[in-house]
Design an enzyme around this catalytic site. Structure first.
Site, PDB file in Angstrom:
ATOM      1  N   ASN A  80       3.506 -12.909 -15.506  1.00  0.00           N
ATOM      2  CA  ASN A  80       4.311 -11.960 -16.024  1.00  0.00           C
ATOM      3  C   ASN A  80       4.087 -10.533 -17.260  1.00  0.00           C
ATOM      4  OD1 ASN A  80       7.506 -10.833 -14.975  1.00  0.00           O
ATOM      5  ND2 ASN A  80       7.736 -12.060 -17.050  1.00  0.00           N
ATOM      6  N   SER A 137      13.828  -7.182  -8.535  1.00  0.00           N
ATOM      7  CA  SER A 137      11.981  -6.752  -9.160  1.00  0.00           C
ATOM      8  C   SER A 137      12.442  -5.319  -9.333  1.00  0.00           C
ATOM      9  CB  SER A 137      11.469  -7.176  -7.883  1.00  0.00           C
ATOM     10  OG  SER A 137      10.139  -6.452  -8.618  1.00  0.00           O
ATOM     11  N   LYS A 151       5.898  -8.371  -6.909  1.00  0.00           N
ATOM     12  CA  LYS A 151       5.852  -7.213  -5.696  1.00  0.00           C
ATOM     13  C   LYS A 151       7.083  -8.144  -5.582  1.00  0.00           C
ATOM     14  CE  LYS A 151       3.251  -7.041  -2.149  1.00  0.00           C
ATOM     15  NZ  LYS A 151       2.839  -6.546  -1.464  1.00  0.00           N
ATOM     16  N   TYR A 828     -50.716   3.430  42.755  1.00  0.00           N
ATOM     17  CA  TYR A 828     -50.006   4.495  43.060  1.00  0.00           C
ATOM     18  C   TYR A 828     -49.937   5.663  42.906  1.00  0.00           C
ATOM     19  CZ  TYR A 828     -47.538   0.287  44.814  1.00  0.00           C
ATOM     20  OH  TYR A 828     -46.687  -0.847  45.815  1.00  0.00           O
TER      21      TYR A 828
END
Length: 1263
Positions: A80, A137, A151, A828
């Site tokens: 904070n 918030s 957040k 061949y």
């Protein structure tokens, strides 16, 4: 009573069974969801070291006991303050105080305080709402880019809920008010806010006392305090504020100083830091040479300690690991390195600032934000990678990898005692017994040599001799990966048969099943190589064994025998080398009167001869010994020189001598050992990686006259390598690098020589039959399969093969689908010489060529003399010992034009690579660098149609490449969706009802699963290929010659790829063609590096012009001689008609001696005609009876006049004129040939054409 009735003895009521809690209650009831476990946990953590000395680490990795939930509520308050430092420019001081006795924690920061005002919508003081009301918030605005840690609206409120007391104190300087409020009882009780006037600066202070009872604690213990203090040091590094802990400022406040807290300068740890490249990224890498610490990621996002890492760490670590892996692979190519093996040796520090970060849980230990949305990108610099490499970590990683892999080799160890059984092993009777060390294992070159040895065992017995055949050549173990060695059946077999233990140092031989190895190989260069590879194998893993003289031996079998007489008078002389045979011939009339038999393989000997060899075993046994003392290599290697040989026939070995041209890239002809132990040096010189340049010099010292003395029975490993093994390396280069003059390697030259001798211009022949004819005629010794492959390669004409194939491909000779690998079996296939070859290789030149000889037979020339440099027409590539070459072909018309310019003293024009029927472009980049670019058209917005690929990119390979891109793209798109879904799920792990109840996701119930899924998703997304994820689908309409790929992209992706320049490289639509490795043998038989096509052409023209003069001189002499013979033939017939020479008298023919006497009396000259060795009258005596007529005289006079005219014409022409005439004749024939080739190609290309695409709006070969 049933189990059901027992379990329901006191059944819960409906109300007890189904409960509803509000959010506040849920946080206390389910702490794991919000703050993590509230129980004690014991594990290793980084903590502050209170007892550290001045030079000791201040932050150490130590086992502690702590409560994760308590740590989290403390961290929320710390973050904070850090967030405020980021938001507020005036916040430059943060103070953290912890009272261990009372458990009180306070965090103070200056800067703008919280608004001291009542929120009009919710009618509550703003500080009270922020710290005392859940789901509040300042971080809910999703449109705002934020680089803070908070957040979700929980933050410090979690600390409030888990505290017995929580106070908020803040000053709003703008309003001149101070706010104070106290919460107690886990935020259930709160006092009324106290608002007072305040005129000083703003600040905010949070103080709380955790509810230790809920955490099962009584107080803050030492471990927890050390952990909390370390977190304050994190804060000092991740912010720009002055940070204090208990009133003491932390001065380690930058990234470098912070890393120094873990690893001080005085420690043995190597630290590399980049904290300046990007303002939002700080990265450090630590290498621990002491290997005491495990791999660690110490990382931060917006001041949050992401203890489990995340996508920010993966982005940084992935780049560093890739950079180191590239360096390691260059240094140790055969060591298998996985990313985890690199990471385990390093500790990574990452401090990142991420825009709007996402985490897997509220505890925020693992970042899940997609790297593309970080808001910034860290790109590791080359300087940083070099710094990490300098720490020595790469050597450690390689050593660790080798140790791991070599440990696996011990699984293939042999044992000294007991039986060992292999299908083709014939053990000595005493092997694996106490007398095993007296036994010898005979290692043979193949099964035929095994039969030779088994015949010999009839003489020497089986008690002490065992036999084991090798299949071809042994693996060069020195640079092979341990896995490859462990998987090699023959290496494993030898270890088990001999009883060898990996890595063991042998003090004696008594622990082995066999005490020596005898090598029985052909007496040719490949046989020498086999000997060397076996020596290399033993020396590489058991150097102590090669120090025992005779541990490795070889059996010197005859290479050839000279026989004279029969019965008792029969004389036999055996030779083990061609040099000793040549010396013998000089002393024995060139071997005349002797019958010579060559033994190119041990299979040539019959059983009686094999037994004869073994009867005299000691005389033929060569023992090798270790010779560490330095010799004078310079005088030894250059003691003899080779005289030039001007005759038309020369020994092949003479051609090889001193073949490195003085103008080549490495010109030294003196090799000096790099190791004081010359035998050690010789071993690594011959077989170790990293000594390629030394090998070039070594090969340059080759002198065929400096060979092993066949009478010596003790030979040092040094002498073997420098005198015998070197001949293999020389021969290897000769087989791999073509000659400037004809563009042929020896095998190609043999094929062309045999084809011309067989005269297969009109009649086709089976490739298998031609192989046998050429092999016998030219004494080819490297197997029919190799020669057949050469014939097939000379006849191939698909795009990227020959521009002008001398042999015609009558059958399936391979195509562009696989680069010719799809050719049919030689039995061949048919072929014949193309008539155009006659215009390139002029018959008149064949008589002036210098031929080689082998087995006393005349074979192909040293080189042919075509009228154009075929090396530039068809190109070449090859890899030999020390040297390789890569030459791209040019347009024959450009070559001819430049030859004519040089013949008139003009400078040639620059040529570039050219490939017949290639429709893409060849573009010059700079200097000797070109690129081959594909041809494609852009159809609409999202589609391209490829109609030609870069040369050398084969259709099958490209199809597989596109298939792989589709698979990758599908997986990447799915992983991106999965990652997006996982991030979304992480954001919505809690859904709040009106009453505040929450439901956890599946990953919440299983945190380990959540962590695993996040890591796997982000790792895969980080490796995404932008081209792969851009492709929607593709289709193809290819044939053996047609290229047709249609690629459809996702909307908008094609335009993005074109603008970014990634389309061509990402889709492999360009390929480099560099003219930087053009090595050729020049006309002197010396290898030379050419820097340009022009240099090759100038060299060719210079030599070829001299050969034109030589041809002219030769033809003039030859024709004059032929005129003389015609003139004397005319005179002879006229003399017979006139009666001056009488052949018949009185009805009887005169004796031949009388006629020859008459020729001498009449001064008739003698001539050498045809295959005659001496001058004679053969040209006269060969005239038939019915040619003694006037008609024959007139005929011969006509021939004489014609020859005279022909001679006059030739005399009048210069070599330049002759050459230009022949070039013009070639161009005339080439025009016809090319037209026919192009028509045939276009017919095949357009026949049965597949579906047509849409009309393109824009066609280009994209740049």
């Amino acid at each position: 009573m049933s189990k059901t009735s027992k379990s329901n003895k006191n059944p819960k009521s409906i109300e007890e069974k189904y409960q509803k809690k509000n959010l506040h209650e849920h946080i206390l009831h389910s702490p794991d969801t919000y703050i993590g476990s509230i129980e004690e946990k014991t594990c290793n953590m980084w903590i502050f070291n209170e007892s550290a000395g001045e030079d000791d680490a201040k932050i150490i990795f130590k086992e502690i006991t702590y409560v994760p939930g308590l740590y989290k509520i403390y961290d929320e308050v710390i973050v904070n303050a850090a967030d405020h430092n980021k938001r507020c420019q005036t916040c430059n001081i943060i103070k953290v105080d912890i009272d261990q006795k009372t458990g009180q924690i306070s965090v103070w920061n200056n800067g703008d305080g919280i608004d001291v005002a009542i929120h009009k919508e919710h009618n509550i003081w703003v500080p009270s709402m922020i710290f005392g009301e859940l789901l509040t918030s300042t971080n809910y605005d999703k449109n705002e880019e934020k680089t803070v840690g908070g957040k979700n609206g929980f933050g410090a409120k979690l600390a409030n809920i888990y505290s017995v007391e929580f106070t908020i104190e803040t000053v709003d300087a703008n309003k001149g008010k101070k706010f104070f409020q106290r919460f107690t009882n886990n935020m259930y009780d709160k006092e009324e806010p106290k608002i007072s006037s305040f005129k000083k600066s703003s600040y905010t202070k949070i103080t709380f006392i955790p509810d230790f009872k809920k955490f099962g604690l009584k107080c803050l213990d030492d471990d927890t305090l050390a952990l909390f203090k370390k977190r304050v040091f994190d804060l000092a590094m991740t912010t720009n504020a002055k940070v204090y802990f208990n009133d003491k400022q932390i001065v380690q406040n930058n990234f470098k100083k912070y890393v120094g807290l873990y690893f001080p300068e005085g420690s043995q740890h190597k630290v590399v830091i980049d904290d300046t490249t990007h303002e939002r990224w700080k990265v450090g890498v630590i290498y621990d040479p002491t290997d005491q610490l495990e791999h660690q990621n110490i990382s931060f996002v917006n001041s949050i300690c992401t203890s489990r890492g995340g996508t920010h760490v993966e982005q940084v670590v992935g780049q560093i690991v890739n950079g180191l892996k590239t360096a390691i692979v260059k240094k140790a190519k055969n060591v298998q390195i996985k990313p985890a093996m690199i990471k385990e040796n390093l500790i990574f520090f990452v401090d990142a600032t991420i825009v709007n970060p996402d985490f897997d849980t509220q505890t925020k230990e693992y970042l899940t934000k997609k790297a593309a949305n970080f808001g910034s990108k860290f790109e590791v610099t080359e300087k940083f990678i070099k710094g990490v490499i300098k720490t020595g970590v790469c050597d450690q990683i390689i050593a660790n990898a080798k140790a791991r892999e070599e440990a696996n080799l011990s699984k293939t160890d042999g044992k000294g005692r007991g039986p060992v059984r292999y299908e083709k092993l014939y053990n000595a009777h005493k092997a694996g017994t106490k007398e095993g060390y007296k036994c010898t294992l005979i290692l043979t070159e193949g099964d035929s040599a095994k039969t030779f040895a088994m015949s010999g065992l009839n003489v020497i017995g089986r008690d002490y001799y065992g036999v084991f055949p090798l299949r071809g050549k042994l693996l060069n173990v020195r640079d092979a990966s341990p896995k490859k060695i462990a998987d090699n059946e023959e290496i494993t077999a030898i270890k088990k048969i001999v009883g060898l233990e990996q890595g063991k140092v042998y003090d004696d031989l008594k622990g082995l099943r066999y005490g020596s190895i005898m090598i029985l190989a052909d007496q040719d260069v490949d046989g020498y190589h086999i000997k060397g590879l076996i020596m290399n194998f033993i020396h590489c893993f058991w150097p102590s064994l090669v120090k025992y003289e005779g541990f490795i031996q070889s059996f010197a079998t005859p290479l050839l025998k000279a026989t004279k007489g029969k019965g008792k008078t029969k004389q036999v002389v055996a030779f083990t080398s061609p040099q000793s045979f040549e010396e013998w011939k000089k002393e024995n009339n060139d071997g005349k009167g002797w019958s010579i038999k060559y033994y190119k393989g041990l299979g040539t000997s019959d059983p009686a001869e094999a037994q004869e060899c073994f009867a005299d075993l000691n005389d033929k046994l060569v023992k090798y010994f270790w010779e560490p003392k330095k010799k004078n290599l310079e005088s030894e290697s250059n003691s003899k020189s080779v005289d030039s040989n001007k005759s038309k026939t020369t020994n092949k070995k003479k051609i090889e001598s001193e073949f490195i041209e003085e103008e080549s890239d490495i010109i030294s002809d003196t090799y000096k050992p790099k190791n004081k132990d010359i035998s050690e040096d010789a071993m690594t010189l011959a077989f170790a990686g990293g000594r390629e340049d030394d090998r070039k010099i070594w090969i340059n010292t080759y002198n065929p006259d400096n060979y092993l003395d066949p009478s010596k029975k003790r030979i040092s490993y040094y002498d073997f390598i420098h005198k015998e093994l070197i001949t293999f390396s020389v021969d290897d280069v000769l087989r791999s690098v073509p000659n400037l003059m004809d563009g042929f390697k020896p095998s190609h030259r043999k094929v062309f020589y045999g084809s011309v001798e067989k005269n297969i211009y009109k009649q086709e022949i089976k490739v298998s039959d031609l192989t046998g004819f050429v092999s016998n005629m030219t004494k080819y010794h490297h197997g029919d399969q190799s020669l057949s492959s050469t014939i097939v390669g000379m006849a191939q004409n698909y795009v990227g093969s020959n521009n002008l194939n001398l042999l015609m491909p009558l059958g399936m000779f391979g195509s562009r689908l696989t680069g010719g690998k799809d050719s049919a079996s030689p039995r061949y296939l048919n072929t014949k010489l193309d008539d155009l070859a006659k215009k390139i290789f002029i018959d008149y030149d064949f008589d002036i060529l210098q031929h080689q000889s082998e087995d006393n037979c005349r074979i192909e020339p040293v080189y042919y003399a075509p009228i154009i440099p075929m090396i530039l027409v068809n190109g070449a590539e090859g890899i030999g010992t020390g040297y390789s070459t890569k030459i791209y072909p040019c347009n024959p018309r450009d070559i001819i034009a430049n030859i004519k310019r040089l013949l008139t003293n003009e400078n040639p024009k620059t040529m570039k690579p050219w490939f017949r029927h290639l429709t893409g472009t060849i573009e010059k980049i700079d200097g000797a660098k070109y690129i081959s670019r594909a041809k494609y058209e852009i159809i609409g917005k999202d589609t391209i149609h490829i109609t030609d690929l870069p040369v050398g990119i084969w259709t099958d390979n490209y199809k597989a490449f596109l298939d792989n891109l589709i698979v990758q793209g599908t997986a990447q798109n799915a992983e991106e969706k999965k990652a997006s879904k996982a991030v979304s799920s992480a954001k919505n792990t809690k859904t709040t009802t009106k009453a505040g109840s929450k439901t956890g996701s599946r990953t919440r119930k299983n945190p380990a699963l959540a962590k695993k899924s996040q890591k796997s998703v982000t790792a895969k997304v980080a490796k995404k290929n932008p081209v792969a994820s851009s492709i929607k689908t593709y289709s193809e309409d290819c044939t053996d010659i047609r290229i047709s790929f249609t690629i459809v992209f996702h909307p908008g992706k094609l335009d993005t790829l074109i603008k970014s320049g990634k389309l061509d490289t990402g889709l492999k639509l360009v390929k480099p063609l560099n003219l930087t490795n053009m090595h050729l043998f020049n006309e002197k038989g010396k290898i030379k590096k050419y820097d340009t096509y022009g240099a090759i052409l100038r060299n060719f023209v210079k030599v070829r012009l001299n050969l034109y003069q030589k041809r002219k001189d030769y033809l003039l002499g030859k024709w004059k001689k032929e005129m003389d013979i015609l003139k004397w033939k005319v005179k002879f017939i006229e003399y017979v008609i006139e009666g001056k020479i009488v052949i018949f008298k009185n009805g009887k023919s005169k004796k031949k001696e009388e006629v020859l006497k008459a020729l001498e009396d009449l001064k008739f000259p003698k001539f050498i005609v045809g295959n005659e060795s001496y001058p004679s009258y053969g040209y006269i005596t060969s005239i038939g009876l019915f040619n003694l007529t006037l008609e024959e005289v007139e005929k011969l006079k006509k021939q004489l006049a014609d020859k005279k005219q022909e001679l006059a014409i030739l005399e009048a022409k210069s070599p330049e004129e002759i050459w230009e005439e022949e070039l013009d004749e070639f161009v005339e024939a080439y025009d016809i040939w090319e037209k026919e080739v192009d028509e045939n190609y276009n017919d095949l290309l357009n026949k049965k054409k597949g579906s047509t695409g849409k009309k393109s709006r824009k066609t280009s070969t994209q740049k």
